[in-house]
Design an enzyme around this catalytic site. Structure first.
Site, PDB file in Angstrom:
ATOM      1  N   SER A   1       3.598  -6.240  -0.282  1.00 18.86           N
ATOM      2  CA  SER A   1       2.142  -6.050  -0.210  1.00 18.86           C
ATOM      3  C   SER A   1       1.586  -6.334   1.185  1.00 18.86           C
ATOM      4  CB  SER A   1       1.451  -6.973  -1.219  1.00 18.86           C
ATOM      5  OG  SER A   1       0.053  -6.900  -1.024  1.00 18.86           O
TER       6      SER A   1
ATOM      7  N   LYS B   1      -2.833  -4.017 -13.762  1.00 18.80           N
ATOM      8  CA  LYS B   1      -4.270  -3.705 -13.684  1.00 18.80           C
ATOM      9  C   LYS B   1      -4.910  -3.515 -15.070  1.00 18.80           C
ATOM     10  CE  LYS B   1      -4.160  -1.537  -9.115  1.00 18.80           C
ATOM     11  NZ  LYS B   1      -4.525  -0.387  -8.303  1.00 18.80           N
TER      12      LYS B   1
ATOM     13  N   GLY C   1      -3.163  14.142 -10.720  1.00 19.56           N
ATOM     14  CA  GLY C   1      -2.877  12.910 -11.442  1.00 19.56           C
ATOM     15  C   GLY C   1      -4.018  12.491 -12.342  1.00 19.56           C
TER      16      GLY C   1
HETATM   17  P1  NDP Z   1      -0.217   5.502 -12.708  1.00 17.98           P
HETATM   18  O1  NDP Z   1       1.170   5.110 -13.104  1.00 17.98           O
HETATM   19  O2  NDP Z   1      -1.377   4.966 -13.469  1.00 17.98           O
HETATM   20  O3  NDP Z   1      -0.344   7.121 -12.795  1.00 17.98           O
HETATM   21  C1  NDP Z   1       0.689   7.912 -12.365  1.00 17.98           C
HETATM   22  C2  NDP Z   1       0.218   9.377 -12.301  1.00 17.98           C
HETATM   23  O4  NDP Z   1       1.151  10.079 -11.517  1.00 17.98           O
HETATM   24  C3  NDP Z   1       0.147  10.079 -13.650  1.00 17.98           C
HETATM   25  O5  NDP Z   1      -0.909  11.016 -13.632  1.00 17.98           O
HETATM   26  C4  NDP Z   1       1.511  10.806 -13.710  1.00 17.98           C
HETATM   27  O6  NDP Z   1       1.479  11.960 -14.493  1.00 17.98           O
HETATM   28  C5  NDP Z   1       1.639  11.184 -12.254  1.00 17.98           C
HETATM   29  N1  NDP Z   1       3.018  11.417 -11.791  1.00 17.98           N
HETATM   30  C6  NDP Z   1       4.010  10.508 -11.629  1.00 17.98           C
HETATM   31  N2  NDP Z   1       5.099  11.098 -11.109  1.00 17.98           N
HETATM   32  C7  NDP Z   1       4.804  12.416 -10.937  1.00 17.98           C
HETATM   33  C8  NDP Z   1       5.518  13.544 -10.450  1.00 17.98           C
HETATM   34  N3  NDP Z   1       6.791  13.445 -10.025  1.00 17.98           N
HETATM   35  N4  NDP Z   1       4.891  14.744 -10.416  1.00 17.98           N
HETATM   36  C9  NDP Z   1       3.618  14.874 -10.852  1.00 17.98           C
HETATM   37  N5  NDP Z   1       2.877  13.826 -11.343  1.00 17.98           N
HETATM   38  C10 NDP Z   1       3.466  12.614 -11.374  1.00 17.98           C
HETATM   39  O7  NDP Z   1      -0.325   5.193 -11.148  1.00 17.98           O
HETATM   40  P2  NDP Z   1      -1.644   4.818 -10.328  1.00 17.98           P
HETATM   41  O8  NDP Z   1      -2.705   5.748 -10.771  1.00 17.98           O
HETATM   42  O9  NDP Z   1      -1.884   3.367 -10.392  1.00 17.98           O
HETATM   43  O10 NDP Z   1      -1.193   5.122  -8.816  1.00 17.98           O
HETATM   44  C11 NDP Z   1      -1.108   6.455  -8.333  1.00 17.98           C
HETATM   45  C12 NDP Z   1      -0.860   6.464  -6.836  1.00 17.98           C
HETATM   46  O11 NDP Z   1      -2.000   5.959  -6.144  1.00 17.98           O
HETATM   47  C13 NDP Z   1       0.340   5.655  -6.366  1.00 17.98           C
HETATM   48  O12 NDP Z   1       1.002   6.377  -5.351  1.00 17.98           O
HETATM   49  C14 NDP Z   1      -0.304   4.411  -5.776  1.00 17.98           C
HETATM   50  O13 NDP Z   1       0.498   3.831  -4.769  1.00 17.98           O
HETATM   51  C15 NDP Z   1      -1.578   4.996  -5.188  1.00 17.98           C
HETATM   52  N6  NDP Z   1      -2.638   3.996  -4.994  1.00 17.98           N
HETATM   53  C16 NDP Z   1      -3.030   3.741  -3.707  1.00 17.98           C
HETATM   54  C17 NDP Z   1      -4.013   2.805  -3.461  1.00 17.98           C
HETATM   55  C18 NDP Z   1      -4.424   2.529  -2.041  1.00 17.98           C
HETATM   56  O14 NDP Z   1      -5.152   1.564  -1.810  1.00 17.98           O
HETATM   57  N7  NDP Z   1      -4.016   3.334  -1.076  1.00 17.98           N
HETATM   58  C19 NDP Z   1      -4.687   2.061  -4.544  1.00 17.98           C
HETATM   59  C20 NDP Z   1      -4.216   2.440  -5.865  1.00 17.98           C
HETATM   60  C21 NDP Z   1      -3.217   3.372  -6.063  1.00 17.98           C
HETATM   61  P3  NDP Z   1       1.734  11.920 -16.100  1.00 17.98           P
HETATM   62  O15 NDP Z   1       0.477  11.339 -16.711  1.00 17.98           O
HETATM   63  O16 NDP Z   1       1.926  13.339 -16.469  1.00 17.98           O
HETATM   64  O17 NDP Z   1       2.942  11.059 -16.311  1.00 17.98           O
END
Ligand code: NDP
Length: 278
Positions: free
Chosen positions: A17, A68, A130
């Site tokens: 982190s 979260k 997403g």
């Molecule tokens: P979640 O686990 O809640 O959601 C994951 C999402 O990604 C779902 O919609 C899932 O789809 C989709 N997904 C996962 N793998 C794939 C793939 N190979 N192809 C297509 N869709 C995919 O994760 P979060 O929402 O918590 O995080 C999402 C991203 O945002 C991460 O990369 C995280 O690091 C980033 N983030 C960045 C922050 C920042 O401050 N910069 C803050 C918070 C998050 P499905 O529902 O179909 O499984």
């Protein structure tokens, strides 16, 4: 009793982190006496560890993957944006002594786009990839910036439809599966999937961007993420990563805890340099 107010980021894993780097600099810059650490805790131990932290005088926590949603359920009071996001990334002590849950991710994204990158969203066509926690947290702040339309695409299209149901009163919103994306370019494509974390790329048809499009990956890394590489290969106007979102969401948390708004530009510059240096 600790003389210095204690804060930490709680997650699993959490060693990577950047939050301690960011908050320590915010504190130095604003003259706030505080210390900020990391707490690595598995899901089964989250509640006990989190409650002990506050019982022992801790003032606030940033909550990260995978806690979260549990933090949301354990909060005795929620800010409106945490209620909408159904996830909590910031815990503070409420005025009645209970646990106040907030979600600063969406506000952090909006600030990064608007203030750091000068990306305007009003009247633009936005595609959100997403439908997980980050997408949910981003929807209200993004729709508040009045895009002409916003499309959510997700592998599990039902999750995208659920978001449309929840947020459609805030703007023109629709949901599709990846196979339904047609060759119609968007002005802004935001990757809120976890694909980049696994070195993967969502199944994107090339025609969703053109040379005027801006692509933004919420994920960030030292090297370009697969989504940013894909965007560059298609010759988009700009392809950005979410380091600024990280700093901006941290600044929102800091403000909630300390009622002081830190300057994010200098900390973002320092963090970018640190990331480049490895
Ligand atoms: P979640 O686990 O809640 O959601 C994951 C999402 O990604 C779902 O919609 C899932 O789809 C989709 N997904 C996962 N793998 C794939 C793939 N190979 N192809 C297509 N869709 C995919 O994760 P979060 O929402 O918590 O995080 C999402 C991203 O945002 C991460 O990369 C995280 O690091 C980033 N983030 C960045 C922050 C920042 O401050 N910069 C803050 C918070 C998050 P499905 O529902 O179909 O499984």
């Amino acid at each position: 009793m600790n003389k210095v107010d204690r804060y930490a980021v709680i997650g699993h894993p959490v060693a990577h982190s950047r939050s301690p780097f960011i908050h320590t600099r915010f504190a130095a810059q604003t003259g706030q006496a505080l210390e900020y650490g990391t707490i690595d805790v598995k899901p089964e131990d989250f509640e006990a560890t989190m409650r002990r932290f506050f019982d022992e005088g801790g003032k606030g926590l940033n909550v990260t993957v995978p806690h979260k949603e549990v933090a949301f359920k354990l909060s005795s009071e929620l800010t409106p944006r945490a209620q909408l996001a159904r996830a909590v990334n910031t815990l503070a002590i409420a005025s009645n002594g209970g646990l106040l849950g907030d979600n600063t991710d969406g506000a952090g994204l909006a600030r990064d786009l608007l203030n750091n990158h000068r990306v305007s969203i009003a009247g633009r066509r936005v595609l959100l990839l997403g439908a997980g926690g980050a997408a949910r947290g981003a929807l209200a702040p993004l729709l508040g910036l009045r895009p002409s339309k916003m499309t959510i695409v997700n592998r599990n299209v039902m999750r995208a439809h659920e978001l449309v149901e929840q947020f459609s009163s805030m703007g023109k919103l629709s949901a599709v599966g990846y196979h339904e994306l047609v060759d119609e370019p968007f002005d802004l494509v935001i990757n809120a999937t976890a694909a980049s974390l696994a070195g993967e790329l969502p199944a994107l048809p090339p025609g969703i961007v053109n040379t005027r499009s801006i692509c933004y990956d919420m994920a960030y890394a030292r090297e370009d993420t697969p989504f940013v590489r894909w965007a560059h290969q298609r010759g988009v106007a700009r392809a950005l990563m979410g380091l600024g979102m990280l700093v901006e969401q941290a600044a929102e948390s800091f403000y909630l805890w300390r009622s002081v708004r830190p300057d994010t530009a200098s900390v973002l510059a320092a963090l970018t340099a640190e990331l480049q240096a490895g």
